[in-house]
Design a protein around this motif. Structure first.
Motif, PDB file in Angstrom:
ATOM      1  N   GLU A  15      39.855  14.706  77.373  1.00  0.00           N
ATOM      2  CA  GLU A  15      40.982  15.395  77.980  1.00  0.00           C
ATOM      3  C   GLU A  15      41.275  16.681  77.210  1.00  0.00           C
ATOM      4  N   ASP A  17      43.889  17.743  75.864  1.00  0.00           N
ATOM      5  CA  ASP A  17      44.771  17.595  74.704  1.00  0.00           C
ATOM      6  C   ASP A  17      44.187  16.688  73.627  1.00  0.00           C
ATOM      7  N   ARG A  19      42.402  15.616  70.262  1.00  0.00           N
ATOM      8  CA  ARG A  19      42.393  16.284  68.967  1.00  0.00           C
ATOM      9  C   ARG A  19      40.966  16.537  68.497  1.00  0.00           C
ATOM     10  N   LYS A  61      43.666  21.209  69.631  1.00  0.00           N
ATOM     11  CA  LYS A  61      43.378  20.569  70.919  1.00  0.00           C
ATOM     12  C   LYS A  61      42.030  21.020  71.465  1.00  0.00           C
ATOM     13  N   ASP A  63      41.209  21.828  74.365  1.00  0.00           N
ATOM     14  CA  ASP A  63      41.292  22.929  75.315  1.00  0.00           C
ATOM     15  C   ASP A  63      41.165  24.291  74.632  1.00  0.00           C
TER      16      ASP A  63
END
Length: 394
Positions: A15, A17, A19, A61, A63
């Motif tokens: 995802e 978010d 780490r 993150k 992303d």
């Protein structure tokens, strides 16, 4: 031949978010090269190399880490796919249908599919002779700097003979192990409690990321090292790398000492070579070339080759690396130029502000290197020219 047979629909996703530390742990445990980041749709790719090549906060993150490698279709040509892998420095490309990512193609799968066709070449045809080595006492911090400064991802460890090899992935795996020991696992620097059990921690470097950079190469290197010789058929060398999950082999000479290195990238590059008469020039990180063009680079290499009629350039590869440092708006660029010729392989590096300066310095070094290979130094050539201009008299 296209890549349809080697497209995989099985790949790990995270995802946006997630780490960085979680992704890093996955790489260490799985041995995978890259993961796909997906939210409402495809966001990009995170590779193992990204997490080592940059200063990444463990809490960052996914992303914000993603890269965007070129996308290919299921029917993309093998040569073109190999070219995109080499030039983008991604060995993991998304496969798309329409606007959707439906699979991936990896360098390993691509090489397995074509390996039987590589028997017409030998290691000597493709391996890199410009070998950077370190000693067992060289620190991890210095090795990471060598990786960044020279656009390489592994270095042999030499101490009289070949002792081992350190790669980006060895450092990644080591750092993950140390982080886990820091949380209570066993490790070096052990101490025993009253019951005789081993307590956690890892000695004087415990919890100190800066001092981790002081750890010597001998503590993280792989040994013994898998080797090859220049005359080994390329398909056999590649098969060993694939079957044993090696990213490279050290090429040794008759004395057993290291004389070069062959990597999967070198093999991929050989797939892109053509039989056409014009010079084949590839550029990695071509976006750093602006405002120059690929034709400008090809012309630069041809200028050197044209001066020496006996030398025929079969293939040239230019790797560009952009540093954060700037002068008057121009970034500091490292240009690494490799040319494969009928007279051997030549490797040079030039560093300057803006691609034009970096490539000009590389071109001058390339010319000197070619002259040296002919047994003629620049000073000798200039002295001969001056002698002729003076009519042959001193």
């Amino acid at each position: 031949m296209d890549i349809e047979e080697v497209v995989s629909t099985e790949y790990k996703t995270f995802e946006p978010d997630a780490r960085a530390s979680k992704i890093k742990g996955f790489f260490q445990e799985s041995g995978e090269e890259a993961v796909v980041v997906e939210g409402d749709g495809y966001r990009g790719v995170v590779t193992r190399r990204m997490l080592i090549s940059s200063h990444v906060n463990p809490d960052e993150k996914a992303d914000s880490l993603v890269g965007n490698p070129p996308r290919v279709g299921r029917r993309e040509d093998v040569r073109e796919t190999a070219r995109l892998m080499v030039e983008s420095d991604f060995k993991f490309l998304p496969v798309e249908e329409g606007n959707d990512v439906v699979g991936v193609v990896t360098a390993n799968d691509l090489l397995r599919n074509v390996n039987s066709q590589l028997n017409v070449l030998s290691v000597e045809d493709v391996y890199t002779q410009d070998l950077i080595t370190v000693t067992p006492s060289t620190t991890v911090g210095r090795i990471i700097n060598i990786f960044r400064e020279n656009a390489v991802s592994r270095v042999p460890v030499v101490d009289g003979g070949l002792e081992g090899i350190v790669s980006l992935y060895d450092i990644l795996g080591f750092s993950v192990r140390e982080e886990r020991r820091d949380k209570g696992g066993g490790g070096t620097g052990k101490s025993r409690d009253s019951s005789g059990g081993v307590q956690g921690g890892f000695g004087p470097r415990h919890g100190d990321a800066d001092r981790m950079l002081d750890i010597p190469a001998e503590d993280v290197m792989n040994s013994p090292v898998e080797t090859t010789t220049a005359d080994e058929p390329l398909d056999e060398a590649t098969e060993r790398m694939l079957n044993r999950d090696f990213s490279s082999l050290i090429v040794v000479g008759e004395d057993g000492g290291p004389s070069g290195i062959i990597t999967k990238t070198d093999v991929l590059r050989s797939l892109t070579w053509t039989d056409e008469s014009h010079m084949d020039v590839q550029i990695s990180n071509v976006e750093f070339l602006e405002p120059m063009s690929a034709d400008d680079v090809a012309e630069m290499v041809e200028e050197v080759a044209d001066k020496y009629a006996e030398m025929q350039v079969l293939h040239a590869h230019v790797h560009l690396k952009r540093h954060k440092e700037k002068m008057r708006g121009s970034p500091l660029i490292l240009a690494r130029v490799v040319i494969y010729t009928n007279k051997g392989q030549f490797v040079v590096k030039g560093e300057g502000y803006g691609p034009k300066n970096a490539l000009r310095i590389a071109r001058d070094k390339l010319e000197r290197r070619v002259l040296e290979s002919k047994g003629v130094s620049r000073q000798d050539r200039d002295a001969e020219r001056m002698f002729k201009e003076m009519g042959g008299y001193l």
